[in-house]
Write a protein that holds these residues in place. Structure first.
Motif, mmCIF file in Angstrom:
data_model
loop_
_atom_site.group_PDB
_atom_site.id
_atom_site.type_symbol
_atom_site.label_atom_id
_atom_site.label_comp_id
_atom_site.label_asym_id
_atom_site.label_seq_id
_atom_site.Cartn_x
_atom_site.Cartn_y
_atom_site.Cartn_z
ATOM 1 N N LEU A 182 -37.908 82.966 -19.711
ATOM 2 C CA LEU A 182 -36.830 82.990 -20.699
ATOM 3 C C LEU A 182 -35.589 83.695 -20.157
ATOM 4 C CD1 LEU A 182 -38.819 83.689 -23.987
ATOM 5 C CD2 LEU A 182 -37.743 81.555 -23.273
ATOM 6 N N LEU A 183 -35.788 84.768 -19.390
ATOM 7 C CA LEU A 183 -34.649 85.448 -18.772
ATOM 8 C C LEU A 183 -33.927 84.519 -17.802
ATOM 9 C CD1 LEU A 183 -36.156 88.997 -18.076
ATOM 10 C CD2 LEU A 183 -34.474 88.380 -19.825
ATOM 11 N N ARG A 184 -34.693 83.724 -17.061
ATOM 12 C CA ARG A 184 -34.096 82.767 -16.130
ATOM 13 C C ARG A 184 -33.315 81.695 -16.889
ATOM 14 N NH1 ARG A 184 -31.876 82.347 -11.558
ATOM 15 N NH2 ARG A 184 -33.493 83.780 -10.816
ATOM 16 N N VAL A 185 -33.872 81.202 -17.996
ATOM 17 C CA VAL A 185 -33.180 80.191 -18.799
ATOM 18 C C VAL A 185 -31.850 80.736 -19.310
ATOM 19 C CG1 VAL A 185 -33.260 78.873 -20.954
ATOM 20 C CG2 VAL A 185 -35.280 78.960 -19.473
ATOM 21 N N ILE A 186 -31.872 81.957 -19.852
ATOM 22 C CA ILE A 186 -30.642 82.566 -20.370
ATOM 23 C C ILE A 186 -29.621 82.754 -19.248
ATOM 24 C CG2 ILE A 186 -29.666 84.659 -21.402
ATOM 25 C CD1 ILE A 186 -32.384 84.948 -22.891
ATOM 26 N N HIS A 187 -30.083 83.268 -18.115
ATOM 27 C CA HIS A 187 -29.195 83.477 -16.963
ATOM 28 C C HIS A 187 -28.558 82.158 -16.525
ATOM 29 C CE1 HIS A 187 -27.746 84.952 -13.084
ATOM 30 N NE2 HIS A 187 -28.365 83.941 -12.508
ATOM 31 N N ASP A 188 -29.368 81.107 -16.444
ATOM 32 C CA ASP A 188 -28.856 79.814 -15.991
ATOM 33 C C ASP A 188 -27.836 79.233 -16.967
ATOM 34 O OD1 ASP A 188 -30.438 79.980 -13.758
ATOM 35 O OD2 ASP A 188 -31.990 78.617 -14.495
ATOM 36 N N LEU A 189 -28.070 79.406 -18.264
ATOM 37 C CA LEU A 189 -27.151 78.859 -19.259
ATOM 38 C C LEU A 189 -25.813 79.601 -19.284
ATOM 39 C CD1 LEU A 189 -29.573 78.124 -22.232
ATOM 40 C CD2 LEU A 189 -28.342 76.447 -20.834
ATOM 41 N N GLN A 190 -25.770 80.794 -18.715
ATOM 42 C CA GLN A 190 -24.523 81.561 -18.671
ATOM 43 C C GLN A 190 -23.673 81.234 -17.448
ATOM 44 O OE1 GLN A 190 -26.128 85.554 -18.975
ATOM 45 N NE2 GLN A 190 -25.710 85.642 -21.172
ATOM 46 N N LYS A 191 -24.173 80.382 -16.557
ATOM 47 C CA LYS A 191 -23.388 79.999 -15.388
ATOM 48 C C LYS A 191 -22.199 79.154 -15.827
ATOM 49 C CE LYS A 191 -27.355 80.256 -12.290
ATOM 50 N NZ LYS A 191 -28.346 79.534 -11.462
ATOM 51 N N PRO A 192 -21.020 79.365 -15.221
ATOM 52 C CA PRO A 192 -19.801 78.714 -15.720
ATOM 53 C C PRO A 192 -19.705 77.214 -15.451
ATOM 54 C CG PRO A 192 -19.331 79.974 -13.734
ATOM 55 C CD PRO A 192 -20.742 80.303 -14.124
ATOM 56 N N GLY A 193 -20.262 76.741 -14.338
ATOM 57 C CA GLY A 193 -20.090 75.339 -13.970
ATOM 58 C C GLY A 193 -21.193 74.444 -14.493
ATOM 59 N N ILE B 44 -32.070 66.498 -19.892
ATOM 60 C CA ILE B 44 -31.515 67.419 -18.893
ATOM 61 C C ILE B 44 -30.282 68.110 -19.460
ATOM 62 C CG2 ILE B 44 -30.440 67.587 -16.612
ATOM 63 C CD1 ILE B 44 -32.190 65.168 -15.789
ATOM 64 N N GLY B 45 -29.466 67.353 -20.195
ATOM 65 C CA GLY B 45 -28.292 67.934 -20.835
ATOM 66 C C GLY B 45 -28.665 69.004 -21.845
ATOM 67 N N LEU B 46 -29.736 68.764 -22.594
ATOM 68 C CA LEU B 46 -30.194 69.740 -23.580
ATOM 69 C C LEU B 46 -30.630 71.033 -22.899
ATOM 70 C CD1 LEU B 46 -30.767 70.140 -26.611
ATOM 71 C CD2 LEU B 46 -33.065 69.248 -26.204
ATOM 72 N N MET B 47 -31.309 70.906 -21.767
ATOM 73 C CA MET B 47 -31.788 72.084 -21.042
ATOM 74 C C MET B 47 -30.668 72.848 -20.348
ATOM 75 S SD MET B 47 -35.287 70.677 -19.259
ATOM 76 C CE MET B 47 -35.590 72.246 -18.450
ATOM 77 N N SER B 48 -29.564 72.173 -20.076
ATOM 78 C CA SER B 48 -28.488 72.795 -19.297
ATOM 79 C C SER B 48 -27.213 73.038 -20.096
ATOM 80 C CB SER B 48 -28.157 71.918 -18.080
ATOM 81 O OG SER B 48 -27.771 70.613 -18.485
ATOM 82 N N GLY B 49 -27.213 72.693 -21.379
ATOM 83 C CA GLY B 49 -26.018 72.896 -22.193
ATOM 84 C C GLY B 49 -24.855 72.034 -21.742
ATOM 85 N N THR B 50 -25.160 70.789 -21.350
ATOM 86 C CA THR B 50 -24.129 69.870 -20.864
ATOM 87 C C THR B 50 -24.255 68.530 -21.583
ATOM 88 O OG1 THR B 50 -25.586 69.149 -19.056
ATOM 89 C CG2 THR B 50 -24.029 70.925 -18.571
ATOM 90 N N SER B 51 -23.245 67.687 -21.418
ATOM 91 C CA SER B 51 -23.265 66.365 -22.038
ATOM 92 C C SER B 51 -23.984 65.366 -21.137
ATOM 93 C CB SER B 51 -21.833 65.883 -22.285
ATOM 94 O OG SER B 51 -21.178 65.626 -21.046
ATOM 95 N N ARG B 52 -24.365 64.239 -21.721
ATOM 96 C CA ARG B 52 -25.006 63.183 -20.939
ATOM 97 C C ARG B 52 -24.065 62.684 -19.846
ATOM 98 N NH1 ARG B 52 -25.729 57.770 -20.555
ATOM 99 N NH2 ARG B 52 -27.860 57.001 -20.203
ATOM 100 N N LYS B 53 -22.765 62.615 -20.147
ATOM 101 C CA LYS B 53 -21.777 62.177 -19.159
ATOM 102 C C LYS B 53 -21.727 63.141 -17.980
ATOM 103 C CE LYS B 53 -16.868 60.972 -18.697
ATOM 104 N NZ LYS B 53 -15.570 60.856 -19.420
ATOM 105 N N GLN B 54 -21.775 64.436 -18.257
ATOM 106 C CA GLN B 54 -21.765 65.431 -17.182
ATOM 107 C C GLN B 54 -23.029 65.333 -16.333
ATOM 108 O OE1 GLN B 54 -21.062 68.795 -19.861
ATOM 109 N NE2 GLN B 54 -19.203 69.295 -18.702
ATOM 110 N N VAL B 55 -24.164 65.099 -16.981
ATOM 111 C CA VAL B 55 -25.425 64.962 -16.243
ATOM 112 C C VAL B 55 -25.381 63.731 -15.351
ATOM 113 C CG1 VAL B 55 -27.911 64.569 -16.445
ATOM 114 C CG2 VAL B 55 -26.775 66.183 -17.984
ATOM 115 N N ASN B 56 -24.893 62.624 -15.885
ATOM 116 C CA ASN B 56 -24.809 61.382 -15.113
ATOM 117 C C ASN B 56 -23.966 61.576 -13.858
ATOM 118 O OD1 ASN B 56 -23.238 58.637 -14.551
ATOM 119 N ND2 ASN B 56 -25.191 58.119 -15.499
#
Length: 228
Positions: free
Chosen positions: A144-155, A181-193
């Motif tokens: 969970l700490l890793r998930v939180i850390h990863d979601l705080q990355k700016p890019g 993947i977008g749900l796990m990374s806080g990004t849109s489907r377009k960004q994932v693609n």
């Protein structure tokens, strides 16, 4: 020798060499494996749901499982993909309360299961067993700490690379859609693609329909850390 016995032997070998059980005392490790049962789950099977009655622990041997959770008044959301060697379900043993996460298979999956009753018997015979089981919780906290850390990355690319790195080791295929993947990374489907196209061009992954295979885990990890 039957296929089930071969599968059982391979399961014990994997769990003895990876994850939580691999770092436990030999006698405890052997007792867990002696008491546990090997279970097969088809794709799309719910292993357990939030608010299911208290139960035991599960160790992933083969396949893919999603870990889904949310606050009590919200629908469960995908937060993590389990890797072989990982265990979960310890909360019921420690708190005697209902399940707080949902575990669901994405592909044919084999898991080792140690029931709550068997855990209680082991703890009654050796109080140190409670401490060993509690270490699963600390491993979950690290995730969970890793998930939180990863979601705080700016890019966006960093967050997407981080989600893939958490989900798959070198050469492993994870059956995830771009939306997941977008749900796990806080990004849109377009960004994932767009990110997957860039990662594929660099030889880090192979993107197929509803699946991603990690070809260069180190390259992906460097991207996750901002290209450092």
């Amino acid at each position: 020798m039957s296929q089930i016995l071969i599968k059982r032997a391979k399961a014990e070998q994997l769990l003895s060499g990876e994850g939580w059980l691999s770092v436990q005392p030999r006698t405890f490790r052997e007792e867990v494996l002696r008491r546990a049962v090997l279970l097969r789950f088809p794709p799309g099977e719910v292993v357990y749901r939030i608010e299911d009655e208290a139960g035991g622990i599960f160790g992933l041997v083969e396949g893919t499982v999603t870990v889904n959770t949310a606050p009590p008044d919200q629908a469960p959301q995908l937060i993590h993909i389990g890797k072989p060697g990982a265990w979960t379900g310890e909360g019921c043993f420690l708190t005697r309360s209902a399940r707080r996460i949902e575990l669901r298979t994405l592909s044919e999956t084999w898991m080792m299961h140690l029931s709550l009753d068997q855990m209680d018997q082991m703890a009654a015979a050796d109080p140190a067993a409670t401490r060993y089981f509690a270490q699963i919780l600390m491993a979950s906290v690290e995730v969970l700490l890793r998930v939180i850390h990863d979601l705080q990355k700016p890019g966006a690319d960093q967050r997407i690379a981080s989600a893939l790195s958490r989900s798959a080791a070198q050469g492993r295929t994870v059956p995830l859609s771009q939306s997941e993947i977008g749900l796990m990374s806080g990004t849109s489907r377009k960004q994932v693609n767009a990110a997957l196209a860039r990662f594929e061009a660099k030889g880090w992954v192979r993107a197929d329909y509803r699946a991603v295979t990690v070809l260069d885990a180190r390259g992906l990890a460097r991207e996750a850390e901002g290209g450092v």
